[in-house]
Enzyme design. Structure first.
Site, PDB file in Angstrom:
ATOM      1  CB  SER A   1      -2.738  -0.605  -2.432  1.00  0.00           C
ATOM      2  OG  SER A   1      -3.444   0.001  -1.332  1.00  0.00           O
TER       3      SER A   1
ATOM      4  CG  HIS B   1      -1.610   1.301   1.532  1.00  0.00           C
ATOM      5  ND1 HIS B   1      -2.785   1.545   0.881  1.00  0.00           N
ATOM      6  CD2 HIS B   1      -1.170   2.496   2.319  1.00  0.00           C
ATOM      7  CE1 HIS B   1      -2.994   2.900   1.198  1.00  0.00           C
ATOM      8  NE2 HIS B   1      -2.369   3.252   2.034  1.00  0.00           N
TER       9      HIS B   1
ATOM     10  CG  HIS C   1       0.513   6.581   0.176  1.00  0.00           C
ATOM     11  ND1 HIS C   1      -0.009   7.495   0.419  1.00  0.00           N
ATOM     12  CD2 HIS C   1      -0.070   5.678   0.955  1.00  0.00           C
ATOM     13  CE1 HIS C   1      -1.218   7.413   1.120  1.00  0.00           C
ATOM     14  NE2 HIS C   1      -0.944   6.166   1.589  1.00  0.00           N
TER      15      HIS C   1
END
Length: 266
Positions: A186, A122, A127
């Protein structure tokens, strides 16, 4: 944010690298493969351009140190491994220093499709593509700067703006709804759900409404906010966000759309 986790943080060596096992690399490889088609279909160009810029490894868990080298050249940000869970104060403080805190563990096969707490997939796959874009990086920096000036009672209000944009935001692109947020990029299941399902609401992006909207970390959202243009998000960074928080607090939370328990963000 979750209050506990079954996962243990992995510790980086003196160079900032973490040794992942072949099994953990295999989970990364399978997650990446599972998401490749979906992100190309459902994610916004802003994210896809960042993913291309970073050229992440597809079969092994990336090193935060290596990703930091690339981000420093692009936007002045770096990625730092942290324990599995950190508090809001630490989180906002790191964003204010242009440091993205990355949980260092990777999810188990049991949590392959959906995991409550952030893991390294994730953090990096979700990000860092937007952090390679100076505009989105500047927005995250603004959230961090507001957070370090906030009091404890403000944290759960301010984080909603980050949650419904950088984490789970949507945007209009060429007349279609596309996903923007890292939590969607994700998640093998929520990405499709957020764009295609007729269950959640999809409301126009509005800072005050967002600050008053409860969310959950343990299930797919019942509502998302849609940017007509990323410029609307970047303009939010120039607002007095703490004044916005005060106004939202005076107005109170909007009705909870979730079916069961009170929201984790309250």
């Amino acid at each position: 944010m979750p209050k506990s986790t079954k996962y243990a943080a992995k510790v980086a060596d003196a160079r900032g690298h973490i040794a992942y096992t072949p099994e953990e690399d295999a989970v990364w490889a399978d997650l990446y493969a599972a998401q490749q088609e979906n992100v190309q279909r459902y994610m916004a160009r802003d994210y896809l351009d960042g993913l291309q810029r970073l050229d992440l490894p597809k079969t092994t868990v990336p090193s935060c140190a290596d990703i930091s080298e690339r981000l420093l050249d692009m936007t002045g940000w770096r990625v730092q491994p942290v324990p599995a869970l950190i508090g809001f104060k630490t989180f906002f403080g790191m964003l204010a220093d242009r440091v993205f805190p990355a949980a260092s563990f990777i999810r188990s096969r049991e949590d392959f499709d959906y995991i409550e707490e952030p893991d390294i997939f994730h953090e990096i796959f979700g990000h860092t593509p937007l952090l390679s874009d100076p505009r989105f990086a500047a927005f995250s920096h603004a959230i961090g700067k507001a957070g370090v000036q906030a009091s404890d009672k403000d944290y759960s209000w301010l984080i909603r703006l980050y949650w419904f944009s950088i984490e789970f935001g949507l945007r209009r692109q060429d007349g279609q709804i596309k996903a923007l947020g890292s939590g969607l990029a994700s998640s093998p299941t929520e990405l499709v759900y957020a764009v295609e399902s007729d269950i959640p609401d999809r409301d126009p992006f509005d800072v005050m409404t967002i600050l008053r909207t409860p969310y959950r970390i343990d299930m797919h959202q019942m509502g998302y906010f849609v940017l007509n243009s990323p410029e609307d998000l970047f303009a939010a960074a120039d607002r007095d966000l703490l004044q916005d928080v005060r106004k939202a607090q005076s107005l109170g939370l909007l009705p909870n759309k979730f079916p069961e328990k009170a929201t984790a963000a309250e």
